[in-house]
Design a protein around this motif. Sequence first.
Motif, PDB file in Angstrom:
ATOM      1  N   PHE A  74     -10.675  -0.905  -2.184  1.00  0.00           N
ATOM      2  CA  PHE A  74     -10.351  -0.480  -0.844  1.00  0.00           C
ATOM      3  C   PHE A  74      -9.631  -1.794  -0.018  1.00  0.00           C
ATOM      4  N   SER A  75     -10.229  -2.911  -0.494  1.00  0.00           N
ATOM      5  CA  SER A  75      -9.586  -4.191   0.153  1.00  0.00           C
ATOM      6  C   SER A  75      -8.369  -4.459  -0.326  1.00  0.00           C
ATOM      7  N   ARG A  76      -7.862  -3.933  -1.487  1.00  0.00           N
ATOM      8  CA  ARG A  76      -6.509  -4.342  -1.845  1.00  0.00           C
ATOM      9  C   ARG A  76      -5.334  -3.278  -1.219  1.00  0.00           C
ATOM     10  N   PHE A  77      -5.684  -2.236  -0.848  1.00  0.00           N
ATOM     11  CA  PHE A  77      -4.919  -0.929  -0.316  1.00  0.00           C
ATOM     12  C   PHE A  77      -4.560  -1.421   1.034  1.00  0.00           C
ATOM     13  N   GLN A  78      -3.131  -1.927   1.152  1.00  0.00           N
ATOM     14  CA  GLN A  78      -2.272  -2.522   2.360  1.00  0.00           C
ATOM     15  C   GLN A  78      -1.119  -1.902   2.404  1.00  0.00           C
ATOM     16  N   ARG A  79      -0.406  -1.867   3.554  1.00  0.00           N
ATOM     17  CA  ARG A  79       0.637  -1.766   3.584  1.00  0.00           C
ATOM     18  C   ARG A  79       1.676  -2.981   3.644  1.00  0.00           C
ATOM     19  N   PRO A  80       2.956  -2.788   3.245  1.00  0.00           N
ATOM     20  CA  PRO A  80       3.688  -3.935   3.270  1.00  0.00           C
ATOM     21  C   PRO A  80       4.050  -4.654   4.679  1.00  0.00           C
ATOM     22  N   PRO A  81       4.069  -5.978   4.821  1.00  0.00           N
ATOM     23  CA  PRO A  81       4.209  -6.600   6.080  1.00  0.00           C
ATOM     24  C   PRO A  81       5.234  -5.958   6.692  1.00  0.00           C
ATOM     25  N   GLY A  82       5.044  -5.863   8.203  1.00  0.00           N
ATOM     26  CA  GLY A  82       6.198  -5.085   8.967  1.00  0.00           C
ATOM     27  C   GLY A  82       5.623  -4.795  10.432  1.00  0.00           C
ATOM     28  N   PRO A  83       6.446  -3.803  10.991  1.00  0.00           N
ATOM     29  CA  PRO A  83       5.808  -3.394  12.434  1.00  0.00           C
ATOM     30  C   PRO A  83       4.665  -2.738  12.399  1.00  0.00           C
ATOM     31  N   ILE A  84       4.185  -1.863  11.286  1.00  0.00           N
ATOM     32  CA  ILE A  84       2.911  -1.120  11.379  1.00  0.00           C
ATOM     33  C   ILE A  84       2.001  -1.785  10.475  1.00  0.00           C
ATOM     34  N   LEU A 116       3.715 -12.016  20.951  1.00  0.00           N
ATOM     35  CA  LEU A 116       3.602 -12.338  19.396  1.00  0.00           C
ATOM     36  C   LEU A 116       5.136 -12.039  18.779  1.00  0.00           C
ATOM     37  N   LYS A 117       5.220 -13.114  17.829  1.00  0.00           N
ATOM     38  CA  LYS A 117       6.485 -13.381  17.200  1.00  0.00           C
ATOM     39  C   LYS A 117       6.695 -11.890  16.036  1.00  0.00           C
ATOM     40  N   PRO A 118       7.881 -11.592  15.971  1.00  0.00           N
ATOM     41  CA  PRO A 118       7.911 -10.543  15.010  1.00  0.00           C
ATOM     42  C   PRO A 118       7.755 -10.798  13.611  1.00  0.00           C
ATOM     43  N   VAL A 119       7.263 -10.027  12.833  1.00  0.00           N
ATOM     44  CA  VAL A 119       6.877 -10.223  11.464  1.00  0.00           C
ATOM     45  C   VAL A 119       8.060 -10.314  10.623  1.00  0.00           C
ATOM     46  N   ASP A 120       8.221 -11.488   9.993  1.00  0.00           N
ATOM     47  CA  ASP A 120       9.247 -11.624   9.149  1.00  0.00           C
ATOM     48  C   ASP A 120       8.802 -10.874   7.503  1.00  0.00           C
ATOM     49  N   LEU A 121       9.481  -9.880   7.188  1.00  0.00           N
ATOM     50  CA  LEU A 121       9.162  -9.000   6.035  1.00  0.00           C
ATOM     51  C   LEU A 121       9.308  -9.812   4.851  1.00  0.00           C
ATOM     52  N   HIS A 122      10.261 -10.575   4.750  1.00  0.00           N
ATOM     53  CA  HIS A 122      10.704 -11.345   3.526  1.00  0.00           C
ATOM     54  C   HIS A 122       9.570 -12.417   3.109  1.00  0.00           C
ATOM     55  N   HIS A 123       9.025 -13.182   4.102  1.00  0.00           N
ATOM     56  CA  HIS A 123       8.159 -14.258   4.148  1.00  0.00           C
ATOM     57  C   HIS A 123       6.575 -13.475   3.856  1.00  0.00           C
ATOM     58  N   GLY A 124       6.518 -12.018   4.377  1.00  0.00           N
ATOM     59  CA  GLY A 124       5.052 -11.596   4.255  1.00  0.00           C
ATOM     60  C   GLY A 124       4.894 -11.355   2.904  1.00  0.00           C
ATOM     61  N   MET A 125       6.020 -10.817   2.206  1.00  0.00           N
ATOM     62  CA  MET A 125       6.011 -10.501   0.795  1.00  0.00           C
ATOM     63  C   MET A 125       5.995 -11.698   0.036  1.00  0.00           C
ATOM     64  N   GLU A 126       6.580 -12.656   0.134  1.00  0.00           N
ATOM     65  CA  GLU A 126       6.449 -13.839  -0.749  1.00  0.00           C
ATOM     66  C   GLU A 126       5.193 -14.500  -0.582  1.00  0.00           C
ATOM     67  N   ARG A 128       2.435 -12.696  -0.094  1.00  0.00           N
ATOM     68  CA  ARG A 128       1.464 -11.490  -0.808  1.00  0.00           C
ATOM     69  C   ARG A 128       1.607 -11.738  -2.413  1.00  0.00           C
ATOM     70  N   LEU A 129       2.856 -12.103  -2.668  1.00  0.00           N
ATOM     71  CA  LEU A 129       3.146 -12.158  -4.364  1.00  0.00           C
ATOM     72  C   LEU A 129       2.663 -13.491  -4.934  1.00  0.00           C
ATOM     73  N   GLY A 130       2.634 -14.516  -3.897  1.00  0.00           N
ATOM     74  CA  GLY A 130       2.044 -15.864  -4.314  1.00  0.00           C
ATOM     75  C   GLY A 130       3.296 -16.815  -4.288  1.00  0.00           C
ATOM     76  N   LEU A 131       4.370 -16.568  -3.911  1.00  0.00           N
ATOM     77  CA  LEU A 131       5.546 -17.217  -4.173  1.00  0.00           C
ATOM     78  C   LEU A 131       5.759 -18.520  -3.140  1.00  0.00           C
ATOM     79  N   SER A 132       5.041 -17.967  -1.870  1.00  0.00           N
ATOM     80  CA  SER A 132       5.067 -19.038  -0.703  1.00  0.00           C
ATOM     81  C   SER A 132       3.510 -18.997  -0.194  1.00  0.00           C
ATOM     82  N   LYS A 133       2.991 -20.017   0.525  1.00  0.00           N
ATOM     83  CA  LYS A 133       1.843 -19.994   1.148  1.00  0.00           C
ATOM     84  C   LYS A 133       2.043 -20.303   2.449  1.00  0.00           C
ATOM     85  N   GLY A 134       0.936 -19.795   3.283  1.00  0.00           N
ATOM     86  CA  GLY A 134       0.828 -19.688   4.529  1.00  0.00           C
ATOM     87  C   GLY A 134       0.377 -18.225   5.089  1.00  0.00           C
TER      88      GLY A 134
END
Length: 141
Positions: A74-84, A116-126, A128-134
């Motif tokens: 249940f904790s792994r099921f998430q939407r991709p970062p974005g407006p929702i 609130l600053k808008p979410v950067d979809l590309h940074h959020g996916m980076e 989540r995939l472990g390509l970037s930190k923060g």
Amino acid sequence: MESSKKIAHEIGGVKNDALRFGLHGVKSDIVGSHPLESAYESEKRVQEEMRRKIITNTYGAALPLKMDLDRQIFSRFQRPPGPIPSSMLGLEVYTGALDDFGFEDYLNDPRESETLKPVDLHHGMEVRLGLSKGPVCPSFV
């Protein structure tokens, strides 16, 4: 010998990319959380351990392991970062957190704030995939 072509964003455990993560405050590292908050968290852990022991003694050792596996699913099921944002409704129902009445229930949700600053979809996916930190989502302006 290959030289690393990756720029480290973390030096000594501190995120140093001020443009991406904002300025770092030392006070948050020195001063812990509020004493009442730490007491609340430790009490919650003690209650969870006691509940787990009761379930183990009543139903056997397999049920707590199955419950841990279900919680991980249940904790792994998430939407991709974005407006929702992900609501994690399944995890809240499973853990019983759906019955908790938090500040966001009677005040506005901080994610719906105008500052609130808008979410950067590309940074959020980076992240989540472990390509970037923060943090996946930047904080308030």
